[in-house]
Scaffold this motif. Structure first.
Motif, PDB file in Angstrom:
ATOM      1  N   TYR A  25       0.913  -1.401  -0.005  1.00 43.30           N
ATOM      2  CA  TYR A  25      -0.128  -0.032  -0.030  1.00 43.30           C
ATOM      3  C   TYR A  25       0.823   1.246  -0.033  1.00 43.30           C
ATOM      4  N   VAL A  26       2.164   1.233   0.679  1.00 44.95           N
ATOM      5  CA  VAL A  26       3.018   2.428   0.691  1.00 44.95           C
ATOM      6  C   VAL A  26       3.516   2.395  -0.778  1.00 44.95           C
ATOM      7  N   TYR A  27       3.785   1.245  -1.545  1.00 46.17           N
ATOM      8  CA  TYR A  27       4.298   1.311  -3.050  1.00 46.17           C
ATOM      9  C   TYR A  27       3.161   2.071  -3.855  1.00 46.17           C
ATOM     10  N   MET A  28       1.855   1.557  -3.576  1.00 48.09           N
ATOM     11  CA  MET A  28       0.760   2.357  -4.291  1.00 48.09           C
ATOM     12  C   MET A  28       0.606   3.960  -4.020  1.00 48.09           C
ATOM     13  N   GLY A  29       0.641   4.187  -2.923  1.00 45.33           N
ATOM     14  CA  GLY A  29       0.584   5.492  -2.581  1.00 45.33           C
ATOM     15  C   GLY A  29       1.563   6.442  -3.303  1.00 45.33           C
ATOM     16  N   MET A  30       2.835   5.815  -3.101  1.00 46.43           N
ATOM     17  CA  MET A  30       4.028   6.478  -3.816  1.00 46.43           C
ATOM     18  C   MET A  30       3.897   6.498  -5.236  1.00 46.43           C
ATOM     19  N   LEU A  31       3.301   5.527  -5.968  1.00 42.43           N
ATOM     20  CA  LEU A  31       3.071   5.520  -7.133  1.00 42.43           C
ATOM     21  C   LEU A  31       2.083   6.768  -7.761  1.00 42.43           C
ATOM     22  N   ALA A  32       1.106   7.002  -6.956  1.00 41.46           N
ATOM     23  CA  ALA A  32       0.302   8.265  -6.846  1.00 41.46           C
ATOM     24  C   ALA A  32       0.949   9.391  -6.983  1.00 41.46           C
ATOM     25  N   VAL A  33       1.817   9.284  -6.027  1.00 45.65           N
ATOM     26  CA  VAL A  33       2.720  10.808  -5.806  1.00 45.65           C
ATOM     27  C   VAL A  33       3.643  10.950  -7.001  1.00 45.65           C
ATOM     28  N   PHE A  34       4.249   9.831  -7.228  1.00 43.60           N
ATOM     29  CA  PHE A  34       5.140   9.868  -8.386  1.00 43.60           C
ATOM     30  C   PHE A  34       4.654  10.099 -10.138  1.00 43.60           C
ATOM     31  N   CYS A  35       3.437   9.700 -10.032  1.00 40.61           N
ATOM     32  CA  CYS A  35       2.899   9.714 -11.514  1.00 40.61           C
ATOM     33  C   CYS A  35       2.446  11.241 -11.619  1.00 40.61           C
ATOM     34  N   THR A  36       1.847  11.769 -10.620  1.00 45.06           N
ATOM     35  CA  THR A  36       1.428  13.148 -10.442  1.00 45.06           C
ATOM     36  C   THR A  36       2.441  14.204 -10.584  1.00 45.06           C
ATOM     37  N   ASN A  37       3.680  13.883 -10.070  1.00 50.90           N
ATOM     38  CA  ASN A  37       4.822  14.949 -10.173  1.00 50.90           C
ATOM     39  C   ASN A  37       5.718  14.919 -11.216  1.00 50.90           C
ATOM     40  N   ALA A  38       5.813  13.570 -11.546  1.00 49.91           N
ATOM     41  CA  ALA A  38       6.850  13.127 -12.649  1.00 49.91           C
ATOM     42  C   ALA A  38       6.498  14.017 -13.968  1.00 49.91           C
ATOM     43  N   ILE A  39       5.231  14.164 -14.249  1.00 47.82           N
ATOM     44  CA  ILE A  39       4.922  14.876 -15.400  1.00 47.82           C
ATOM     45  C   ILE A  39       4.997  16.330 -15.269  1.00 47.82           C
ATOM     46  N   ASN A  40       4.926  16.846 -14.085  1.00 50.36           N
ATOM     47  CA  ASN A  40       5.227  18.010 -13.606  1.00 50.36           C
ATOM     48  C   ASN A  40       6.255  18.806 -13.883  1.00 50.36           C
TER      49      ASN A  40
ATOM     50  N   TYR B 102      -1.432  16.946 -12.438  1.00 52.91           N
ATOM     51  CA  TYR B 102      -2.158  16.219 -11.309  1.00 52.91           C
ATOM     52  C   TYR B 102      -3.230  15.212 -11.966  1.00 52.91           C
ATOM     53  N   LEU B 103      -3.933  15.583 -12.839  1.00 51.73           N
ATOM     54  CA  LEU B 103      -5.141  14.970 -13.401  1.00 51.73           C
ATOM     55  C   LEU B 103      -4.563  13.775 -14.269  1.00 51.73           C
ATOM     56  N   SER B 104      -3.678  13.953 -14.857  1.00 50.28           N
ATOM     57  CA  SER B 104      -2.982  12.938 -15.811  1.00 50.28           C
ATOM     58  C   SER B 104      -2.388  11.984 -14.818  1.00 50.28           C
ATOM     59  N   GLY B 105      -1.669  12.295 -13.964  1.00 47.59           N
ATOM     60  CA  GLY B 105      -0.820  11.475 -12.964  1.00 47.59           C
ATOM     61  C   GLY B 105      -1.677  10.606 -12.004  1.00 47.59           C
ATOM     62  N   MET B 106      -2.616  11.033 -11.721  1.00 53.62           N
ATOM     63  CA  MET B 106      -3.745  10.226 -10.968  1.00 53.62           C
ATOM     64  C   MET B 106      -4.520   9.428 -11.959  1.00 53.62           C
ATOM     65  N   THR B 107      -4.904   9.694 -12.966  1.00 47.83           N
ATOM     66  CA  THR B 107      -5.536   8.930 -13.948  1.00 47.83           C
ATOM     67  C   THR B 107      -4.808   7.606 -14.190  1.00 47.83           C
ATOM     68  N   PHE B 108      -3.425   7.822 -14.306  1.00 43.48           N
ATOM     69  CA  PHE B 108      -2.476   6.820 -14.689  1.00 43.48           C
ATOM     70  C   PHE B 108      -2.453   5.975 -13.655  1.00 43.48           C
ATOM     71  N   ALA B 109      -2.369   6.591 -12.506  1.00 44.45           N
ATOM     72  CA  ALA B 109      -2.168   5.715 -11.159  1.00 44.45           C
ATOM     73  C   ALA B 109      -3.568   4.767 -11.105  1.00 44.45           C
ATOM     74  N   VAL B 110      -4.508   5.325 -11.170  1.00 41.96           N
ATOM     75  CA  VAL B 110      -5.878   4.602 -11.165  1.00 41.96           C
ATOM     76  C   VAL B 110      -6.096   3.422 -11.674  1.00 41.96           C
ATOM     77  N   VAL B 111      -5.734   3.746 -12.932  1.00 39.11           N
ATOM     78  CA  VAL B 111      -6.050   2.388 -13.916  1.00 39.11           C
ATOM     79  C   VAL B 111      -4.951   1.348 -13.697  1.00 39.11           C
ATOM     80  N   GLY B 112      -3.538   1.842 -13.362  1.00 37.46           N
ATOM     81  CA  GLY B 112      -2.424   0.896 -12.919  1.00 37.46           C
ATOM     82  C   GLY B 112      -2.817   0.169 -11.741  1.00 37.46           C
ATOM     83  N   ILE B 113      -3.420   0.791 -10.530  1.00 38.38           N
ATOM     84  CA  ILE B 113      -3.692   0.202  -9.321  1.00 38.38           C
ATOM     85  C   ILE B 113      -4.936  -0.778  -9.414  1.00 38.38           C
ATOM     86  N   LEU B 114      -6.027  -0.235  -9.781  1.00 35.64           N
ATOM     87  CA  LEU B 114      -7.432  -0.815  -9.858  1.00 35.64           C
ATOM     88  C   LEU B 114      -7.396  -1.867 -11.086  1.00 35.64           C
TER      89      LEU B 114
END
Length: 417
Positions: free
Chosen positions: A181-196, A268-280
């Motif tokens: 779960y720590v990894y998935m939370g970090m995935l959301a943080v990374f995806c949103t900031n990596a594009i930024n 942020y929208l893009s990063g979270m969208t990618f994290a959402v489909v990756g996790i679920l």
């Protein structure tokens, strides 16, 4: 999570059943594209009147451009998902038996939209209030909590498959528990900031996001046609197709020369969208493969992101108004004033020739800022903004091809399928 009715499609000598929800989703996604094409130019004056604007520093005339248009794309995307909500589920009411309704799938879809909606809100707040960097780290974590709770209640699978090389010693898999779960939370943080942090020239944020979205869509289609976990990949397509449609319209106005800026809202929208489909969708590691350029840029930027090396507020390329070309931007510091990690980073990057340094007689070092945008200019020399964008997008495409190579031909050598 499909309607009972589907259509048979004949392709490449084979026949495939195309579910009706997917057809409706494609229609809605196409509608999102055309709505964006018509709505974005009409709202430019509204954003300028609200003082939501920025100066295009890479143009001779320094035009004032309406900013934060990611919120418009985000709203179009969310409305598309809202319109689609009933479509995959109405077939379950056809026999009047509510007990057969797939509540767990419905909750997944709602939680996905909730997390995406939260990031649109937080991204727009960042564009308006100019939040601090630390806020950009914990806010995506908070926004991902509904997602993680749904994963916990519906799946709670924290087991990872190990490569063949270590299986004789520790077994075929290992349960890492809470760390997953720590990894998935970090995935959301990374995806949103990596594009930024890989941004700063016209069209780059939107175009790199389109390449990542296209790669995910292709991956989903390949997996569906291969008969692997059809529902998870259909769920991903139901989210990614409207996103691609809305984003494609934004790209038309954000590409060089930009008529609108996307702002942090879009990143942020893009990063979270990618994290959402990756996790679920249960392919979070594959999503990371499509982020290879962003991972490289993050690693390259670490010395400045963690302040080991002085980091200016903006690391955008420097525009030369005489030639209308971009040069790499620079930072200055004294090596003697750096801490141990700063000195280590400086020496490693210098000897690896990842930076170009000049040292004055008084000990002041001048070097390029640590982003792959500036590194690309370092390699090519002064370059036009549109050509630099094409170069970076070609790199993104090459990395996507490499990601598919890792995911399919090479993965069979390391994992059992």
């Amino acid at each position: 999570m499909t309607l009972f009715k589907s259509f048979e499609v004949h392709l490449f000598g084979g026949s495939f059943h195309l579910p009706l929800p997917l057809i409706v989703n494609v229609i809605i996604s196409t509608g999102a594209y055309f709505v964006g094409l018509n709505l974005i130019p009409k709202m430019k004056a509204m954003f300028l009147a609200a003082n939501l604007s920025g100066t295009d520093m890479n143009k001779v005339s320094k035009p004032k451009i309406p900013e934060a248009f990611g919120v418009v794309t985000g709203c179009i995307f969310l409305i598309s998902l809202f319109l689609f909500i009933p479509v995959p589920f109405v077939g379950n009411f056809s026999n009047g038996d509510k007990e057969e309704f797939p509540h767990h799938k419905f909750v997944e879809f709602i939680a996905a939209m909730l997390s995406i909606c939260c990031m649109i809100l937080l991204g727009f707040a960042d564009d308006v209030l100019n939040l601090r960097w630390r806020d950009k780290l914990y806010l995506p974590t908070i926004a991902s909590l509904p997602l993680l709770m749904v994963y916990y209640t519906n799946f709670n699978s924290t087991t990872i498959i190990l490569p063949k090389i270590v299986q004789p010693f520790v077994g075929t898999s290992i349960d890492i528990g809470f760390l997953y779960y720590v990894y998935m939370g970090m995935l959301a943080v990374f995806c949103t900031n990596a594009i930024n942090i890989l941004a700063g020239i016209n069209g780059l944020e939107v175009c790199q996001s389109l390449v990542i979205a296209g790669s995910i869509i292709v991956f989903n289609l390949v997996e569906i046609l291969s008969g692997h976990c059809r529902e998870a990949y259909e769920f991903s397509l139901y989210i990614m197709l409207p996103y691609a449609g809305a984003t494609l319209a934004l790209w038309k106005y954000n590409r060089y020369p930009s008529q609108v800026f996307v702002g942090d809202t879009f990143n942020y929208l893009s990063g979270m969208t990618f994290a959402v489909v990756g996790i679920l969708g249960h392919f979070s590691k594959t999503v990371l493969l499509f982020f290879i350029p962003q991972i490289i840029n993050f690693i390259y930027s670490v010395p400045q992101l963690f302040r080991f090396i002085p980091c200016p507020r903006h690391r955008l390329p420097k525009h030369d108004p005489k030639s209308d070309l971009l040069n790499y931007s620079k930072t200055q510091f004294r090596v003697s004033e750096l801490n141990i990690l700063g000195k280590l980073c400086y020496m490693v990057f210098k000897h690896a020739r990842l930076i170009r340094c000049e040292e004055s007689e008084d000990g002041v070092v001048t070097c390029n800022n640590f982003t792959i945008i500036n590194f690309a200019i370092l390699l090519t020399g002064p370059i036009r903004e549109d050509r630099l964008n094409r170069l970076l997008i070609v790199f993104q495409l090459i990395c996507s091809v490499f990601a598919f190579t890792i995911r399919y031909p090479l993965a069979h050598y390391f994992y059992e399928y």
